[in-house]
Design a protein around this motif. Structure first.
Motif, PDB file in Angstrom:
ATOM      1  N   LYS A 114       9.907 -22.070 -30.757  1.00 40.95           N
ATOM      2  CA  LYS A 114      10.648 -22.522 -29.590  1.00 40.95           C
ATOM      3  C   LYS A 114      10.009 -21.957 -28.326  1.00 40.95           C
ATOM      4  CE  LYS A 114      15.261 -22.606 -27.641  1.00 40.95           C
ATOM      5  NZ  LYS A 114      16.622 -22.111 -27.734  1.00 40.95           N
ATOM      6  N   VAL A 115       9.901 -22.794 -27.307  1.00 44.52           N
ATOM      7  CA  VAL A 115       9.297 -22.387 -26.042  1.00 44.52           C
ATOM      8  C   VAL A 115      10.407 -22.030 -25.065  1.00 44.52           C
ATOM      9  CG1 VAL A 115       7.873 -23.125 -24.108  1.00 44.52           C
ATOM     10  CG2 VAL A 115       7.305 -23.862 -26.418  1.00 44.52           C
ATOM     11  N   ASN A 116      10.355 -20.814 -24.525  1.00 43.18           N
ATOM     12  CA  ASN A 116      11.313 -20.378 -23.525  1.00 43.18           C
ATOM     13  C   ASN A 116      10.587 -20.169 -22.204  1.00 43.18           C
ATOM     14  OD1 ASN A 116      13.533 -20.281 -25.257  1.00 43.18           O
ATOM     15  ND2 ASN A 116      12.951 -18.250 -25.999  1.00 43.18           N
TER      16      ASN A 116
ATOM     17  N   ASP B  38      10.680 -16.813 -20.309  1.00 45.71           N
ATOM     18  CA  ASP B  38       9.841 -15.682 -20.705  1.00 45.71           C
ATOM     19  C   ASP B  38       8.581 -15.593 -19.845  1.00 45.71           C
ATOM     20  OD1 ASP B  38      11.647 -15.077 -22.663  1.00 45.71           O
ATOM     21  OD2 ASP B  38      10.486 -15.981 -24.290  1.00 45.71           O
ATOM     22  N   TRP B  39       8.141 -16.684 -19.266  1.00 44.03           N
ATOM     23  CA  TRP B  39       6.921 -16.706 -18.470  1.00 44.03           C
ATOM     24  C   TRP B  39       7.188 -16.500 -16.987  1.00 44.03           C
ATOM     25  CZ3 TRP B  39       5.360 -21.920 -21.001  1.00 44.03           C
ATOM     26  CH2 TRP B  39       4.988 -21.696 -22.324  1.00 44.03           C
TER      27      TRP B  39
ATOM     28  N   PRO C 109      14.194   3.642 -25.240  1.00 45.98           N
ATOM     29  CA  PRO C 109      12.881   3.330 -24.655  1.00 45.98           C
ATOM     30  C   PRO C 109      12.177   2.177 -25.351  1.00 45.98           C
ATOM     31  CG  PRO C 109      12.781   5.370 -25.877  1.00 45.98           C
ATOM     32  CD  PRO C 109      14.225   4.949 -25.876  1.00 45.98           C
ATOM     33  N   GLY C 110      12.575   1.810 -26.546  1.00 48.89           N
ATOM     34  CA  GLY C 110      11.895   0.738 -27.269  1.00 48.89           C
ATOM     35  C   GLY C 110      12.455  -0.632 -26.930  1.00 48.89           C
ATOM     36  N   SER C 111      13.541  -0.703 -26.202  1.00 46.72           N
ATOM     37  CA  SER C 111      14.119  -2.010 -25.901  1.00 46.72           C
ATOM     38  C   SER C 111      13.322  -2.696 -24.810  1.00 46.72           C
ATOM     39  CB  SER C 111      15.593  -1.879 -25.507  1.00 46.72           C
ATOM     40  OG  SER C 111      15.757  -1.872 -24.153  1.00 46.72           O
ATOM     41  N   THR C 112      13.220  -4.006 -24.893  1.00 44.63           N
ATOM     42  CA  THR C 112      12.443  -4.752 -23.914  1.00 44.63           C
ATOM     43  C   THR C 112      13.321  -5.275 -22.798  1.00 44.63           C
ATOM     44  OG1 THR C 112      12.687  -6.755 -25.206  1.00 44.63           O
ATOM     45  CG2 THR C 112      10.710  -5.417 -25.590  1.00 44.63           C
ATOM     46  N   ARG C 113      14.608  -5.334 -22.998  1.00 42.71           N
ATOM     47  CA  ARG C 113      15.519  -5.842 -21.963  1.00 42.71           C
ATOM     48  C   ARG C 113      16.637  -4.881 -21.757  1.00 42.71           C
ATOM     49  NH1 ARG C 113      15.129 -11.734 -20.765  1.00 42.71           N
ATOM     50  NH2 ARG C 113      13.309 -12.322 -21.876  1.00 42.71           N
TER      51      ARG C 113
END
Length: 71
Positions: free
Chosen positions: A46-48, A51-52, A67-71
């Protein structure tokens, strides 16, 4: 009594030049292309676009205690 036809079921060549046969062949071609496109779309991830592209109200760094979370 069955008649063996070695090449399968054969139609006369004049049948291939009729209008309804061209319509049927066009329908089958469009149906095949659509089926292949849908199958390919189901395989690909799937293209989001979000995200870009960064939104104005989105932080550049995470402020989470994890610290490992991206959001």
């Amino acid at each position: 009594m069955a008649i063996a036809v070695p090449a399968g079921l054969l139609f006369p060549e004049a049948l291939l030049h009729t209008h309804w046969f061209a319509v049927l062949a066009t329908f089958v071609a469009i149906n095949t292309v659509m089926y292949a496109a849908l199958a390919l779309a189901k395989i690909l991830p799937k293209v989001n676009p979000s995200d870009w592209i960064r939104k104005r109200n989105e932080r550049s760094e995470t402020r989470s205690i994890d610290p490992g979370s991206t959001r």
